[in-house]
Design a protein around this motif. Structure first.
Motif, short mmCIF file in Angstrom:
data_model
loop_
_atom_site.label_atom_id
_atom_site.label_comp_id
_atom_site.label_asym_id
_atom_site.label_seq_id
_atom_site.Cartn_x
_atom_site.Cartn_y
_atom_site.Cartn_z
N PHE A 73 0.84 -1.20 0.00
CA PHE A 73 0.00 0.00 0.00
C PHE A 73 0.87 1.25 0.00
O PHE A 73 0.62 2.20 -0.76
N VAL A 74 1.90 1.26 0.84
CA VAL A 74 2.80 2.42 0.92
C VAL A 74 3.52 2.62 -0.41
O VAL A 74 3.66 3.74 -0.90
N ALA A 75 3.98 1.53 -1.02
CA ALA A 75 4.67 1.64 -2.31
C ALA A 75 3.74 2.19 -3.39
O ALA A 75 4.16 3.02 -4.21
N ARG A 76 2.48 1.77 -3.38
CA ARG A 76 1.53 2.26 -4.38
C ARG A 76 1.26 3.76 -4.21
O ARG A 76 0.94 4.45 -5.19
N LEU A 77 1.41 4.27 -3.00
CA LEU A 77 1.23 5.71 -2.78
C LEU A 77 2.38 6.52 -3.37
O LEU A 77 2.25 7.72 -3.57
N GLY A 78 3.52 5.85 -3.64
CA GLY A 78 4.64 6.55 -4.26
C GLY A 78 5.89 6.61 -3.43
O GLY A 78 6.72 7.50 -3.61
N VAL A 79 6.07 5.64 -2.51
CA VAL A 79 7.29 5.57 -1.70
C VAL A 79 8.16 4.45 -2.25
O VAL A 79 7.75 3.28 -2.28
N ALA A 80 9.37 4.79 -2.69
CA ALA A 80 10.33 3.80 -3.19
C ALA A 80 11.46 3.68 -2.18
O ALA A 80 12.08 4.67 -1.82
N HIS A 81 11.70 2.46 -1.73
CA HIS A 81 12.66 2.19 -0.66
C HIS A 81 13.80 1.35 -1.22
O HIS A 81 13.58 0.21 -1.64
#
Length: 232
Positions: A73-81
């Motif tokens: 969910f966090v990645a889909r919001l636009g967070v790349a780790h």
């Protein structure tokens, strides 16, 4: 409103507490550094944002509360780790690793734009990732994160184990992305000198808490920071 905000974030690994009330902000288009010794909680802070560790407190991204939401969910919001150790698939080719980051979101033009920052990728596209040098692997991990068109790029110890010339090249690319594309960056880095040269602001963590915060210029003049992290 900040793009990313942590308020009184606490995290643990089983019975071991790693964060003891971390609060910080990252504004849109800003580069922020997290500094500190090993075990200070820098990596755990990034993992808290990505929801890869048991966390309490408030974390918002783009105004949305993301505590206890899935990493997907966090990645889909636009967070790349980009984690410490790069997290590549060693048996896959360079191009296959790159496309894994896209997850169907990036079109050919976007991939071409990203590869423009890493021209060697096109020449080595069919080479297995395991056969790349450490610097090339770190560059590929960065490129893989970028093809998802993130709003926030989180980098965990990108300079670890790399030669100084490669570190300068890597941070030069991140600086270009920030200046040319407005990419927001949160970077964990033990090399305080190069981190402060890139970042607008920084936080120094000590045993799971923010000990010092300020602009990069302020921290470069801070006596404790200079002695502990800058070596003068």
């Amino acid at each position: 409103m900040p793009l990313l905000e942590l308020r009184d974030v606490r995290a643990r690994y089983g019975p071991i507490r790693a964060l003891h009330g971390v609060s910080l902000t990252v504004d849109e288009g800003e580069v922020v550094a997290l500094l500190g010794a090993n075990g200070a909680g820098k990596t755990t802070t990034l993992r808290s944002v990505s929801n890869m560790v048991r966390t309490s407190g408030e974390i918002t991204f783009g105004g949305r509360r993301i505590v206890r939401r899935s990493p997907e969910f966090v990645a889909r919001l636009g967070v790349a780790h980009v984690p410490e150790g790069r997290g590549l698939f060693p048996e896959l080719t360079v191009w296959e690793n790159l496309r894994m980051g896209a997850r169907g979101r990036a079109d050919a033009a976007e991939t071409e734009r990203v590869v423009g920052y890493f021209p060697w990728i096109e020449r080595r596209r069919d080479q297995e990732a395991a056969t790349l040098s450490g610097g090339e692997q770190q560059m590929l991990a960065l490129a893989r994160a970028l093809v998802s068109k993130p709003r926030l790029l989180m980098l965990d110890e990108p300079s670890l184990g790399l030669a100084p010339t490669i570190v300068r090249e890597l941070f030069g690319i991140v600086r270009r992305l920030n200046e040319e594309q407005g990419l927001t960056v949160l970077v964990v880095e033990q090399n305080a000198t190069i981190a402060l040269s890139l970042a607008k602001r920084a936080y120094v963590l000590e045993v799971g808490k923010v000990a010092v915060e300020g602009t990069s210029d302020e921290l470069e003049r801070h006596e404790a920071v200079r002695k502990s992290y800058l070596g003068y």
